[in-house]
Design a protein around this motif. Structure first.
Motif, PDB file in Angstrom:
ATOM      1  N   HIS A 138       0.877  -1.177   0.000  1.00 19.62           N
ATOM      2  CA  HIS A 138       0.000   0.000   0.000  1.00 19.62           C
ATOM      3  C   HIS A 138       0.905   1.215   0.000  1.00 19.62           C
ATOM      4  N   HIS A 139       0.631   2.175  -0.878  1.00 25.42           N
ATOM      5  CA  HIS A 139       1.554   3.296  -1.065  1.00 25.42           C
ATOM      6  C   HIS A 139       1.710   4.158   0.188  1.00 25.42           C
ATOM      7  N   THR A 140       2.942   4.243   0.662  1.00 26.80           N
ATOM      8  CA  THR A 140       3.324   5.251   1.648  1.00 26.80           C
ATOM      9  C   THR A 140       4.708   5.729   1.233  1.00 26.80           C
ATOM     10  N   GLU A 141       5.234   6.697   1.947  1.00 22.05           N
ATOM     11  CA  GLU A 141       6.541   7.229   1.573  1.00 22.05           C
ATOM     12  C   GLU A 141       7.629   6.178   1.831  1.00 22.05           C
ATOM     13  N   GLY A 142       8.541   6.039   0.881  1.00 20.15           N
ATOM     14  CA  GLY A 142       9.697   5.164   1.094  1.00 20.15           C
ATOM     15  C   GLY A 142       9.404   3.680   1.049  1.00 20.15           C
ATOM     16  N   ASP A 143       8.448   3.279   0.218  1.00 17.41           N
ATOM     17  CA  ASP A 143       8.117   1.851   0.127  1.00 17.41           C
ATOM     18  C   ASP A 143       9.267   1.048  -0.478  1.00 17.41           C
ATOM     19  N   THR A 144       9.560  -0.077   0.121  1.00 18.44           N
ATOM     20  CA  THR A 144      10.575  -0.982  -0.428  1.00 18.44           C
ATOM     21  C   THR A 144      10.051  -2.413  -0.413  1.00 18.44           C
ATOM     22  N   PHE A 145      10.642  -3.247  -1.217  1.00 16.43           N
ATOM     23  CA  PHE A 145      10.356  -4.687  -1.163  1.00 16.43           C
ATOM     24  C   PHE A 145      11.642  -5.447  -1.457  1.00 16.43           C
ATOM     25  N   LYS A 146      11.659  -6.710  -1.041  1.00 14.07           N
ATOM     26  CA  LYS A 146      12.901  -7.477  -1.137  1.00 14.07           C
ATOM     27  C   LYS A 146      12.711  -8.722  -2.000  1.00 14.07           C
ATOM     28  N   VAL A 147      13.706  -9.016  -2.808  1.00 13.06           N
ATOM     29  CA  VAL A 147      13.693 -10.245  -3.617  1.00 13.06           C
ATOM     30  C   VAL A 147      14.974 -11.013  -3.292  1.00 13.06           C
ATOM     31  N   ASP A 148      14.835 -12.279  -2.948  1.00  9.81           N
ATOM     32  CA  ASP A 148      16.004 -13.128  -2.700  1.00  9.81           C
ATOM     33  C   ASP A 148      16.231 -14.025  -3.901  1.00  9.81           C
ATOM     34  N   LEU A 149      17.440 -13.982  -4.450  1.00 13.18           N
ATOM     35  CA  LEU A 149      17.804 -14.874  -5.551  1.00 13.18           C
ATOM     36  C   LEU A 149      18.788 -15.913  -5.020  1.00 13.18           C
ATOM     37  N   ILE A 150      18.566 -17.160  -5.364  1.00  7.48           N
ATOM     38  CA  ILE A 150      19.477 -18.229  -4.974  1.00  7.48           C
ATOM     39  C   ILE A 150      20.310 -18.591  -6.206  1.00  7.48           C
ATOM     40  N   VAL A 151      21.634 -18.497  -6.091  1.00  8.13           N
ATOM     41  CA  VAL A 151      22.496 -18.815  -7.235  1.00  8.13           C
ATOM     42  C   VAL A 151      23.455 -19.944  -6.843  1.00  8.13           C
ATOM     43  N   ASN A 152      23.927 -20.652  -7.861  1.00  9.27           N
ATOM     44  CA  ASN A 152      24.735 -21.841  -7.612  1.00  9.27           C
ATOM     45  C   ASN A 152      26.238 -21.567  -7.623  1.00  9.27           C
ATOM     46  N   THR A 153      26.634 -20.366  -8.009  1.00  8.51           N
ATOM     47  CA  THR A 153      28.069 -20.084  -8.085  1.00  8.51           C
ATOM     48  C   THR A 153      28.329 -18.615  -7.774  1.00  8.51           C
ATOM     49  N   LYS A 154      29.529 -18.345  -7.265  1.00  9.52           N
ATOM     50  CA  LYS A 154      29.911 -16.934  -7.104  1.00  9.52           C
ATOM     51  C   LYS A 154      30.926 -16.536  -8.179  1.00  9.52           C
ATOM     52  N   HIS A 155      31.251 -17.518  -9.041  1.00 12.46           N
ATOM     53  CA  HIS A 155      32.222 -17.246 -10.107  1.00 12.46           C
ATOM     54  C   HIS A 155      31.511 -16.825 -11.383  1.00 12.46           C
ATOM     55  N   SER A 156      30.684 -15.802 -11.262  1.00 14.21           N
ATOM     56  CA  SER A 156      29.998 -15.251 -12.428  1.00 14.21           C
ATOM     57  C   SER A 156      29.846 -13.753 -12.205  1.00 14.21           C
ATOM     58  N   MET A 157      30.123 -12.982 -13.215  1.00 13.55           N
ATOM     59  CA  MET A 157      29.999 -11.524 -13.071  1.00 13.55           C
ATOM     60  C   MET A 157      28.549 -11.118 -12.826  1.00 13.55           C
ATOM     61  N   TYR A 158      27.597 -11.980 -13.253  1.00 13.88           N
ATOM     62  CA  TYR A 158      26.190 -11.606 -13.168  1.00 13.88           C
ATOM     63  C   TYR A 158      25.632 -11.631 -11.742  1.00 13.88           C
ATOM     64  N   VAL A 159      26.411 -12.110 -10.786  1.00  9.30           N
ATOM     65  CA  VAL A 159      25.914 -12.124  -9.408  1.00  9.30           C
ATOM     66  C   VAL A 159      26.373 -10.878  -8.649  1.00  9.30           C
ATOM     67  N   TYR A 160      27.195 -10.055  -9.256  1.00  9.93           N
ATOM     68  CA  TYR A 160      27.753  -8.916  -8.522  1.00  9.93           C
ATOM     69  C   TYR A 160      27.036  -7.614  -8.850  1.00  9.93           C
ATOM     70  N   GLU A 161      26.890  -6.798  -7.814  1.00 11.28           N
ATOM     71  CA  GLU A 161      26.155  -5.535  -7.934  1.00 11.28           C
ATOM     72  C   GLU A 161      26.777  -4.622  -8.989  1.00 11.28           C
ATOM     73  N   GLU A 162      28.103  -4.639  -9.044  1.00 12.24           N
ATOM     74  CA  GLU A 162      28.805  -3.720  -9.948  1.00 12.24           C
ATOM     75  C   GLU A 162      28.418  -3.955 -11.408  1.00 12.24           C
ATOM     76  N   ALA A 163      28.038  -5.197 -11.743  1.00 11.75           N
ATOM     77  CA  ALA A 163      27.708  -5.496 -13.141  1.00 11.75           C
ATOM     78  C   ALA A 163      26.249  -5.187 -13.475  1.00 11.75           C
TER      79      ALA A 163
END
Lengths: 211, 304
Positions: free
Chosen positions: B43-68
């Motif tokens: 329901h709209h109020t100021e500063g609304d946020t929501f969270k999504v959790d992604l489960i990944v199988n490797t950390k050796h991929s550029m696609y898991v990093y925020e910078e990319a």
């Protein structure tokens, strides 16, 4: 004579049973309930419970731990705490967006009794003297930590009313006893317990402040 | 060169080669991305946020990093509706057999004439090499209904926990209601702004004792309940002036969605017209704290 005295003190220490219980946050929960009344947390073990469990690991070993598991991932429910969020003792209603943070807690927490010890590196706990690697639950404790959760709500709180959040949840408990042997001699013994938090539920309640 | 030295050199070369091949192959594990599909209703109020959790199988991929990651949006399955969102928090945690990327998004939409609703919402993450990750995250609803600030207030809001075979979730709700009106009020409907998860008014019951989230839903309702049952004869409830009561309702569901954070809209009527009470969106549950995702509701992501 001196040696005999020291040996005597060591024996008294080892035979004294669960003198102290080193415990985690879950031990501060208001209520922890098993579905079956025949299950116990480590802190509720009687001397007889310890004796019966120790009998299972009486066989001496050259080096290392012998362990016996009494409860293996038994589900429990709990009431964690009641948090008072807003208390309005004024004469007009409070209407605002409110943000609060739930406490950070480890998803996996440990307790120990007797001469079994717990060590902590930051929020991560483990049993001392290699007991951790002896128990199958131990590997999980190093990684499963919950993040601090920010909860926001827009809410009206009437005069002489307080807003409370009650936290209930579920978890799994494993516990048992262990004995550490060095050159066939039992040098440490005690109880161990692993509590894994699986879920938490938040209930909002506005309660009139009693005058 | 002495043969023994040559042998050691060759052995060293083979060891280094073996290690390198092993390392390179582990770093080229194909990226697999999964998430629990859930109801995200706000329901709209100021500063609304929501969270999504992604489960990944490797950390050796550029696609898991925020910078990319260079862009983020939600879009409908048919791609007709698109909603910009801002990434405000990124967290990467290692677990026993997987890695978890927790993405917290802020809504950028400040006003809308009607509810934003994506029945099958797709999270689209754009990367700096122009590739995109498309991952279905469940149902998304963002409502702008204004509260009527009037004659009905709530005194309690308690989720009821349950498991219909796809993991723990919230399966019902108990709400304490207090009439602040001088005239009778009739509770006509209760919604979560969702098409797939709806309180079933047919089963609404008043309770007198205390309720808590771990109580059994069917015990509270005092009847067996099938969450796939649609509402066919919705009940209403009339409150006398100043009356307080607690009502409990089960959720009817048409999709396997995890439910933990939602607003509640109570539609009620007095002698003149219908009004609404909105209990702002709130996180009623933290589920899967031991790191085990609900396997039955996972969907694979696609890197294009």
């Amino acid at each position: 004579m001196k040696k005999t005295g020291i040996l005597f003190l060591v024996c008294v220490y080892l035979c004294a049973g669960p003198v102290t219980l080193m415990a985690s946050e879950y031990r501060t929960f208001e209520e922890i309930t098993f579905k079956s009344s025949s299950f116990d947390l480590l802190e509720d073990y009687s001397e007889t419970d310890y004796e019966l469990a120790y009998e299972e690991i009486d066989k001496r070993k050259f080096w290392g731990w012998r362990t016996h598991t009494v409860l293996n991932n038994v589900r429990v429910s709990f009431k964690k705490e009641t948090m008072m969020i807003i208390r309005n003792e004024g004469t007009s209603a409070i209407e605002k967006d409110y943000t609060f943070k739930t406490k950070t807690s480890n998803a996996t927490q440990l307790s120990a009794s007797g001469s079994i010890g717990i060590e902590a590196k930051g929020p991560i706990q483990s049993f001392k003297t290699g007991l951790d690697s002896e128990l199958e639950f131990s590997a999980e404790s190093s990684t499963k930590t919950t993040e601090e959760e920010t909860i926001e709500i827009a809410i009206d709180v009437d005069p002489m009313t307080e807003l409370r959040i009650e936290i209930y949840g579920e978890g799994k408990v494993s516990n048992g006893v262990g004995k550490l042997y060095r050159f066939f001699r039992n040098t440490k013994k005690g109880g161990w317990e692993v509590f894994t938090l699986t879920s938490q539920y938040y209930s909002i309640e506005k309660v009139m402040i009693e005058q | 060169m002495k043969p023994i030295l040559l042998t050691f050199l060759l052995l060293g070369f083979f060891a280094v080669s073996f290690y390198s091949i092993n390392t390179i192959s582990s770093k080229h594990t194909p990226l697999n991305v999964q998430t629990n599909q859930k109801l995200i209703s706000m329901h709209h109020t100021e500063g609304d946020t929501f969270k999504v959790d992604l489960i990944v199988n490797t950390k050796h991929s550029m696609y898991v990093y925020e910078e990319a990651m260079v862009s983020h949006k939600l879009q409908s399955k048919d791609e007709l509706l698109s909603l910009p969102i801002d990434l405000v928090k990124y967290a990467f945690t290692e677990h026993d057999e997987h890695f978890r990327i927790s993405l917290t998004y802020a809504m950028t939409l400040e006003d809308a004439s009607e509810r934003v609703h994506l029945e099958e919402a797709i999270l689209v993450i754009g990367y700096d090499d122009n590739k995109h990750l498309f991952i279905p995250i469940g149902e998304f609803a963002y409502d702008f209904t204004k509260d009527d600030f009037s004659s009905l207030d709530y005194t309690a809001s308690t989720p009821i926990k349950g498991d219909y075979g796809y993991g723990d979730s919230v399966v019902g709700q108990c709400i304490g209601l207090a009439s602040q009106s001088d005239a009778p009020l009739t509770i006509k409907d209760i919604t979560l702004f969702s098409s797939h998860v709806k309180p079933n008014m047919d089963y609404m019951v008043e309770v007198t004792g205390p309720v808590n989230p771990l109580m059994d839903l069917e015990t509270i309702l005092n009847t067996p309940y099938n969450p796939k049952n649609p509402s066919v004869a919705p009940k209403t409830l009339t409150l006398s002036p100043g009356e307080k009561t607690t009502v409990c309702l089960p959720f009817a569901t048409t999709r396997h969605l995890s439910v933990d954070h939602y607003p509640i809209q109570v539609v009620y009527g007095d002698a003149a017209h219908d009004k609404t009470l909105v209990i702002d969106d709130f996180t009623y549950a933290d589920i899967g704290l031991d790191g085990v995702p609900h396997e039955s509701v996972m969907r694979d992501g696609i890197i294009e």
